[in-house]
Design an enzyme around this catalytic site. Structure first.
Site, PDB file in Angstrom:
ATOM      1  CG  ASP A 129     -34.495 -20.641 -20.869  1.00 24.61           C
ATOM      2  OD1 ASP A 129     -33.668 -19.726 -20.766  1.00 24.61           O
ATOM      3  OD2 ASP A 129     -34.228 -21.727 -21.409  1.00 24.61           O
TER       4      ASP A 129
ATOM      5  CG  ASN B  10     -32.158 -32.756 -23.905  1.00 24.04           C
ATOM      6  OD1 ASN B  10     -32.119 -31.657 -24.460  1.00 24.04           O
ATOM      7  ND2 ASN B  10     -32.714 -32.934 -22.727  1.00 24.04           N
TER       8      ASN B  10
ATOM      9  CG  HIS C 160     -33.108 -28.425 -23.899  1.00 22.94           C
ATOM     10  ND1 HIS C 160     -32.690 -29.020 -22.729  1.00 22.94           N
ATOM     11  CD2 HIS C 160     -32.338 -27.320 -24.020  1.00 22.94           C
ATOM     12  CE1 HIS C 160     -31.731 -28.307 -22.178  1.00 22.94           C
ATOM     13  NE2 HIS C 160     -31.494 -27.270 -22.940  1.00 22.94           N
TER      14      HIS C 160
ATOM     15  CD  GLU D  49     -35.419 -30.578 -20.629  1.00 21.72           C
ATOM     16  OE1 GLU D  49     -34.770 -30.832 -21.672  1.00 21.72           O
ATOM     17  OE2 GLU D  49     -34.896 -30.497 -19.514  1.00 21.72           O
TER      18      GLU D  49
HETATM   19  C1  GLP Z   1     -29.729 -24.257 -21.174  1.00 24.31           C
HETATM   20  C2  GLP Z   1     -30.622 -23.198 -21.798  1.00 24.31           C
HETATM   21  C3  GLP Z   1     -30.741 -23.402 -23.285  1.00 24.31           C
HETATM   22  C4  GLP Z   1     -29.360 -23.586 -23.892  1.00 24.31           C
HETATM   23  C5  GLP Z   1     -28.744 -24.835 -23.307  1.00 24.31           C
HETATM   24  C6  GLP Z   1     -27.406 -25.210 -23.947  1.00 24.31           C
HETATM   25  O1  GLP Z   1     -30.394 -25.444 -20.955  1.00 24.31           O
HETATM   26  N1  GLP Z   1     -31.932 -23.187 -21.234  1.00 24.31           N
HETATM   27  O2  GLP Z   1     -31.379 -22.276 -23.848  1.00 24.31           O
HETATM   28  O3  GLP Z   1     -29.450 -23.690 -25.276  1.00 24.31           O
HETATM   29  O4  GLP Z   1     -28.559 -24.544 -21.950  1.00 24.31           O
HETATM   30  O5  GLP Z   1     -26.326 -24.784 -23.177  1.00 24.31           O
HETATM   31  P1  GLP Z   1     -24.843 -24.763 -23.665  1.00 24.31           P
HETATM   32  O6  GLP Z   1     -24.729 -23.665 -24.661  1.00 24.31           O
HETATM   33  O7  GLP Z   1     -24.072 -24.477 -22.409  1.00 24.31           O
HETATM   34  O8  GLP Z   1     -24.533 -26.095 -24.240  1.00 24.31           O
END
Ligand code: GLP
Length: 245
Positions: free
Chosen positions: A67, A136, A138, A143
């Site tokens: 993304d 959440n 995702h 989402e």
């Molecule tokens: C962002 C990315 C996700 C990732 C998420 C979790 O939202 N788009 O791909 O999994 O962060 O982040 P973290 O690893 O910092 O908890």
């Protein structure tokens, strides 16, 4: 799902790095799907270290990131492209022409999403997709909601997700772009193999829902239950609420 619970974040990072390095050894022209977020950062550092020590030839590998934020260009320090450059790409011998990213600054974002799908197809599909998980539930920027979208698409980010990503934008959630582009759930499920990593107590609930709960659009990661080759790497804190399967 194959679930592996390890002692701490470092063990998870090492296991993920080993898994990627092994896949690279088995297939030099590996097509790797990559994730951003804090969770895979130590694994990327480990891969850089391994490469420096002569383990890991990235010259023929291709990467597709999950993304990207919309409305900022690739050079913006908050962009996921810059994140990946800092944490991985600058430290390995990857060919820059084989690094694929969604362009959040494209004038026609829908066409950009189609182009990305086409590029993934053109590369022969993703061999190994690395995923983190949002608190959440995702994956990528898919989402929770009433529906999930199969293909790469534009997303309006939830307030909680903008908060989670604020560190890339001077700790101010209002500076986090309101929109992003993300591989869709179908795009992710088409990867031949998936490794999901999660660490820390704030992931315990979404992980329990992902591995033990019903498959629901309210927990996008729960759809991974239908994939035949998913490994989930967890530290003890993230694994706290799962029940034995
Ligand atoms: C962002 C990315 C996700 C990732 C998420 C979790 O939202 N788009 O791909 O999994 O962060 O982040 P973290 O690893 O910092 O908890």
């Amino acid at each position: 799902m194959k679930i592996t619970v390890l002692d701490g974040g470092h063990a998870v990072a090492r296991a993920l790095a080993r898994s990627i390095a092994e896949a690279l050894r088995e297939k030099a022209d590996l097509v790797l799907g990559l994730a951003t977020g804090r969770t895979p950062v130590d694994a990327y550092a480990e891969l850089r270290r391994m490469h420096q020590e002569g383990d890991g030839d990235w010259s023929r590998a291709s990467t597709f990131n999950l993304d990207e934020f919309a409305g900022i260009d690739a050079g913006h320090p908050g962009s996921f492209r810059q994140f990946m450059r800092r944490h991985l790409f600058d430290g390995v011998n990857i060919d820059p022409t084989r690094i694929y990213f969604l362009n959040g600054a494209a004038t026609d974002l829908d066409a950009e999403c189609d182009r990305y799908e086409e590029a993934i197809r053109g590369a022969g599909g993703i061999d190994l997709q690395v995923l983190g998980i949002g608190s959440n539930g995702h994956i990528g920027f898919n989402e929770p909601g009433d529906e999930l979208i199969a293909r790469t698409h534009r997303v309006r980010l939830l307030a909680s997700t903008r908060q989670d990503n604020a560190s890339l934008f001077g700790d101010d959630p209002s500076h986090v772009p309101a929109e992003a582009l993300s591989m869709g759930i179908g795009t992710i499920l088409q990867a031949r193999r998936i490794v999901l990593v999660a660490t820390g107590a704030n992931k315990a609930d979404c992980i329990a829902q992902t591995v033990n709960g019903r498959i629901t659009t309210r927990v996008p990661a729960s759809v991974l239950q239908v994939h035949r080759d998913v490994e989930v790497l967890l530290d003890r804190a993230a694994a706290l609420r799962i029940s034995p399967i």
